[in-house]
Design a protein around this motif. Structure first.
Motif, PDB file in Angstrom:
ATOM      1  N   VAL A   1      -1.277  10.998   4.639  1.00 39.17           N
ATOM      2  CA  VAL A   1      -2.456  11.044   5.515  1.00 39.17           C
ATOM      3  C   VAL A   1      -2.489   9.810   6.420  1.00 39.17           C
ATOM      4  CG1 VAL A   1      -4.973  10.901   5.511  1.00 39.17           C
ATOM      5  CG2 VAL A   1      -3.824  12.531   4.028  1.00 39.17           C
ATOM      6  N   SER A   2      -2.161   8.651   5.871  1.00 41.90           N
ATOM      7  CA  SER A   2      -2.133   7.422   6.663  1.00 41.90           C
ATOM      8  C   SER A   2      -1.107   7.519   7.790  1.00 41.90           C
ATOM      9  CB  SER A   2      -1.808   6.240   5.750  1.00 41.90           C
ATOM     10  OG  SER A   2      -1.500   5.098   6.492  1.00 41.90           O
ATOM     11  N   THR A   3       0.096   7.990   7.484  1.00 39.55           N
ATOM     12  CA  THR A   3       1.140   8.119   8.497  1.00 39.55           C
ATOM     13  C   THR A   3       0.765   9.159   9.547  1.00 39.55           C
ATOM     14  OG1 THR A   3       2.811   7.481   6.875  1.00 39.55           O
ATOM     15  CG2 THR A   3       3.596   8.585   8.849  1.00 39.55           C
ATOM     16  N   ASN A   4       0.217  10.287   9.116  1.00 36.71           N
ATOM     17  CA  ASN A   4      -0.187  11.319  10.077  1.00 36.71           C
ATOM     18  C   ASN A   4      -1.311  10.827  10.988  1.00 36.71           C
ATOM     19  OD1 ASN A   4       1.702  13.052   9.027  1.00 36.71           O
ATOM     20  ND2 ASN A   4       0.260  14.191   7.770  1.00 36.71           N
ATOM     21  N   THR A   5      -2.221  10.033  10.448  1.00 34.92           N
ATOM     22  CA  THR A   5      -3.290   9.464  11.263  1.00 34.92           C
ATOM     23  C   THR A   5      -2.721   8.538  12.328  1.00 34.92           C
ATOM     24  OG1 THR A   5      -4.823   9.588   9.406  1.00 34.92           O
ATOM     25  CG2 THR A   5      -5.397   8.082  11.189  1.00 34.92           C
ATOM     26  N   LYS A   6      -1.755   7.698  11.935  1.00 35.88           N
ATOM     27  CA  LYS A   6      -1.148   6.786  12.910  1.00 35.88           C
ATOM     28  C   LYS A   6      -0.378   7.549  13.982  1.00 35.88           C
ATOM     29  CE  LYS A   6      -0.386   3.711   9.354  1.00 35.88           C
ATOM     30  NZ  LYS A   6       0.563   3.071   8.539  1.00 35.88           N
TER      31      LYS A   6
ATOM     32  N   ALA B   1      -2.361  -2.448  20.406  1.00 34.93           N
ATOM     33  CA  ALA B   1      -3.823  -2.413  20.262  1.00 34.93           C
ATOM     34  C   ALA B   1      -4.275  -1.121  19.580  1.00 34.93           C
ATOM     35  CB  ALA B   1      -4.485  -2.549  21.633  1.00 34.93           C
ATOM     36  N   VAL B   2      -3.641  -0.002  19.923  1.00 31.88           N
ATOM     37  CA  VAL B   2      -3.978   1.274  19.282  1.00 31.88           C
ATOM     38  C   VAL B   2      -3.626   1.222  17.795  1.00 31.88           C
ATOM     39  CG1 VAL B   2      -3.334   3.722  19.177  1.00 31.88           C
ATOM     40  CG2 VAL B   2      -3.835   2.670  21.367  1.00 31.88           C
ATOM     41  N   MET B   3      -2.488   0.627  17.447  1.00 32.46           N
ATOM     42  CA  MET B   3      -2.106   0.541  16.036  1.00 32.46           C
ATOM     43  C   MET B   3      -2.998  -0.433  15.270  1.00 32.46           C
ATOM     44  SD  MET B   3       0.204   2.660  15.210  1.00 32.46           S
ATOM     45  CE  MET B   3      -0.742   3.790  16.183  1.00 32.46           C
ATOM     46  N   ALA B   4      -3.448  -1.488  15.936  1.00 34.80           N
ATOM     47  CA  ALA B   4      -4.411  -2.393  15.292  1.00 34.80           C
ATOM     48  C   ALA B   4      -5.725  -1.670  15.034  1.00 34.80           C
ATOM     49  CB  ALA B   4      -4.637  -3.629  16.165  1.00 34.80           C
ATOM     50  N   LEU B   5      -6.148  -0.839  15.978  1.00 37.76           N
ATOM     51  CA  LEU B   5      -7.353  -0.040  15.787  1.00 37.76           C
ATOM     52  C   LEU B   5      -7.167   0.944  14.629  1.00 37.76           C
ATOM     53  CD1 LEU B   5     -10.176   0.838  16.815  1.00 37.76           C
ATOM     54  CD2 LEU B   5      -8.974   2.486  18.254  1.00 37.76           C
TER      55      LEU B   5
ATOM     56  N   ASP C   1     -12.631   0.862   2.252  1.00 35.37           N
ATOM     57  CA  ASP C   1     -13.542  -0.240   1.913  1.00 35.37           C
ATOM     58  C   ASP C   1     -12.826  -1.590   1.835  1.00 35.37           C
ATOM     59  OD1 ASP C   1     -15.742   1.445   1.829  1.00 35.37           O
ATOM     60  OD2 ASP C   1     -15.372   1.963  -0.271  1.00 35.37           O
ATOM     61  N   PHE C   2     -11.826  -1.788   2.679  1.00 34.24           N
ATOM     62  CA  PHE C   2     -11.056  -3.027   2.778  1.00 34.24           C
ATOM     63  C   PHE C   2     -10.409  -3.407   1.445  1.00 34.24           C
ATOM     64  CE2 PHE C   2     -14.145  -3.099   6.204  1.00 34.24           C
ATOM     65  CZ  PHE C   2     -13.313  -3.334   7.287  1.00 34.24           C
ATOM     66  N   GLN C   3     -10.046  -2.400   0.642  1.00 31.49           N
ATOM     67  CA  GLN C   3      -9.323  -2.593  -0.613  1.00 31.49           C
ATOM     68  C   GLN C   3      -8.123  -1.643  -0.623  1.00 31.49           C
ATOM     69  OE1 GLN C   3     -12.173  -1.920  -3.690  1.00 31.49           O
ATOM     70  NE2 GLN C   3     -13.152  -3.896  -3.392  1.00 31.49           N
ATOM     71  N   PRO C   4      -7.014  -2.039   0.001  1.00 28.44           N
ATOM     72  CA  PRO C   4      -5.878  -1.129   0.106  1.00 28.44           C
ATOM     73  C   PRO C   4      -5.262  -0.773  -1.253  1.00 28.44           C
ATOM     74  CG  PRO C   4      -5.291  -3.294   0.923  1.00 28.44           C
ATOM     75  CD  PRO C   4      -6.759  -3.305   0.675  1.00 28.44           C
ATOM     76  N   ALA C   5      -5.438  -1.614  -2.257  1.00 24.21           N
ATOM     77  CA  ALA C   5      -4.878  -1.306  -3.577  1.00 24.21           C
ATOM     78  C   ALA C   5      -5.550  -0.095  -4.210  1.00 24.21           C
ATOM     79  CB  ALA C   5      -5.010  -2.513  -4.499  1.00 24.21           C
ATOM     80  N   ALA C   6      -6.722   0.286  -3.708  1.00 26.87           N
ATOM     81  CA  ALA C   6      -7.418   1.448  -4.267  1.00 26.87           C
ATOM     82  C   ALA C   6      -6.787   2.760  -3.823  1.00 26.87           C
ATOM     83  CB  ALA C   6      -8.882   1.415  -3.866  1.00 26.87           C
ATOM     84  N   VAL C   7      -6.073   2.760  -2.697  1.00 22.19           N
ATOM     85  CA  VAL C   7      -5.509   4.007  -2.183  1.00 22.19           C
ATOM     86  C   VAL C   7      -4.001   3.978  -1.989  1.00 22.19           C
ATOM     87  CG1 VAL C   7      -7.639   4.722  -1.050  1.00 22.19           C
ATOM     88  CG2 VAL C   7      -6.003   3.341   0.185  1.00 22.19           C
ATOM     89  N   ALA C   8      -3.380   2.805  -2.072  1.00 18.49           N
ATOM     90  CA  ALA C   8      -1.932   2.695  -1.881  1.00 18.49           C
ATOM     91  C   ALA C   8      -1.388   1.614  -2.802  1.00 18.49           C
ATOM     92  CB  ALA C   8      -1.602   2.362  -0.429  1.00 18.49           C
ATOM     93  N   ASN C   9      -0.067   1.591  -2.947  1.00 19.03           N
ATOM     94  CA  ASN C   9       0.517   0.586  -3.835  1.00 19.03           C
ATOM     95  C   ASN C   9       0.663  -0.779  -3.174  1.00 19.03           C
ATOM     96  OD1 ASN C   9       2.482   1.509  -2.147  1.00 19.03           O
ATOM     97  ND2 ASN C   9       4.019   1.831  -3.714  1.00 19.03           N
ATOM     98  N   SER C  10       0.514  -0.860  -1.846  1.00 24.11           N
ATOM     99  CA  SER C  10       0.529  -2.151  -1.161  1.00 24.11           C
ATOM    100  C   SER C  10      -0.164  -2.012   0.192  1.00 24.11           C
ATOM    101  CB  SER C  10       1.965  -2.647  -0.962  1.00 24.11           C
ATOM    102  OG  SER C  10       2.630  -1.865   0.001  1.00 24.11           O
ATOM    103  N   ALA C  11      -0.615  -3.120   0.713  1.00 24.85           N
ATOM    104  CA  ALA C  11      -1.265  -3.106   2.026  1.00 24.85           C
ATOM    105  C   ALA C  11      -0.248  -2.780   3.111  1.00 24.85           C
ATOM    106  CB  ALA C  11      -1.927  -4.451   2.290  1.00 24.85           C
ATOM    107  N   LYS C  12       0.984  -3.243   2.944  1.00 24.65           N
ATOM    108  CA  LYS C  12       2.036  -2.960   3.927  1.00 24.65           C
ATOM    109  C   LYS C  12       2.266  -1.454   4.046  1.00 24.65           C
ATOM    110  CE  LYS C  12       6.974  -3.276   4.599  1.00 24.65           C
ATOM    111  NZ  LYS C  12       7.198  -1.860   4.417  1.00 24.65           N
TER     112      LYS C  12
ATOM    113  N   LEU D   1       0.203   0.876   3.578  1.00 27.53           N
ATOM    114  CA  LEU D   1      -0.936   1.540   4.214  1.00 27.53           C
ATOM    115  C   LEU D   1      -1.023   1.226   5.701  1.00 27.53           C
ATOM    116  CD1 LEU D   1      -3.383   3.344   3.630  1.00 27.53           C
ATOM    117  CD2 LEU D   1      -4.696   1.265   3.294  1.00 27.53           C
ATOM    118  N   TYR D   2      -0.755  -0.018   6.086  1.00 28.04           N
ATOM    119  CA  TYR D   2      -1.001  -0.433   7.463  1.00 28.04           C
ATOM    120  C   TYR D   2       0.238  -0.447   8.353  1.00 28.04           C
ATOM    121  CZ  TYR D   2      -5.299  -2.055   5.302  1.00 28.04           C
ATOM    122  OH  TYR D   2      -6.462  -2.125   4.602  1.00 28.04           O
ATOM    123  N   VAL D   3       1.411  -0.719   7.825  1.00 26.23           N
ATOM    124  CA  VAL D   3       2.595  -0.925   8.661  1.00 26.23           C
ATOM    125  C   VAL D   3       3.541   0.276   8.663  1.00 26.23           C
ATOM    126  CG1 VAL D   3       4.589  -2.431   9.050  1.00 26.23           C
ATOM    127  CG2 VAL D   3       2.427  -3.404   8.309  1.00 26.23           C
ATOM    128  N   ASP D   4       3.659   0.958   7.536  1.00 32.81           N
ATOM    129  CA  ASP D   4       4.580   2.099   7.485  1.00 32.81           C
ATOM    130  C   ASP D   4       4.157   3.165   8.480  1.00 32.81           C
ATOM    131  OD1 ASP D   4       5.960   0.796   5.552  1.00 32.81           O
ATOM    132  OD2 ASP D   4       5.383   2.110   3.903  1.00 32.81           O
TER     133      ASP D   4
END
Length: 145
Positions: free
Chosen positions: A60-65, A92-96, A106-117, A119-122
């Motif tokens: 879902v994270s990748t499809n959203t990006k 800027a779009v990727m930062a958004l 809720d600013f807790q990436p460990a709750a939905v993924a195994n790492s913040a990277k 969730l945000y970078v892949d």
């Protein structure tokens, strides 16, 4: 009722035998990504990840990006951005997108993924290809043709 209890007990025994659930642990709640087993003193003994929920969240994270990359590419082309300005607009779009995903969990990436990277970078490069495709398409349709 009794047969359901027997089936649940057999399923739990099968998971323990397969190594997916440690003895003394309850089954993972539906939708949870991580389950922690704590020692008596409160320290974390083990962390188990539910692979199906984890894969779903990252998909879902990748499809959203990728979707935001397509929309961003269309906007960049319509606005007539070229060169470095278009690349900065993509960042800027990727930062958004990362901010939206962070707020969603809720600013807790460990709750939905195994790492913040994860969730945000892949998915940044997959989104980049879609961005460039729709950027050039919309730029050509708007400004050249």
């Amino acid at each position: 009722p009794r047969s359901c209890k027997i089936l649940r007990a057999r399923a739990a025994a099968a998971r323990r035998a397969a190594g997916t659930m440690a003895p003394g642990m309850r089954p993972m709640p539906r939708g949870a990504v991580m389950l922690q087993k704590r020692n008596v003193d409160g320290t974390i003994d083990r962390q188990l990840y539910n692979p199906q929920n984890l894969a779903h969240n990252l998909r879902v994270s990748t499809n959203t990006k990728i979707l935001l990359s397509i929309v961003g590419g269309l906007c960049a082309g319509i606005l007539g951005l070229t060169g470095l300005a278009g690349g900065l607009f993509y960042l800027a779009v990727m930062a958004l997108a990362a901010l939206v995903l962070a707020a969603k969990c809720d600013f807790q990436p460990a709750a939905v993924a195994n790492s913040a990277k994860a969730l945000y970078v892949d998915g940044l490069f997959a989104g980049g290809v879609s961005y460039i495709l729709f950027w050039t398409l919309s730029y050509n349709c708007t400004w050249i043709f």
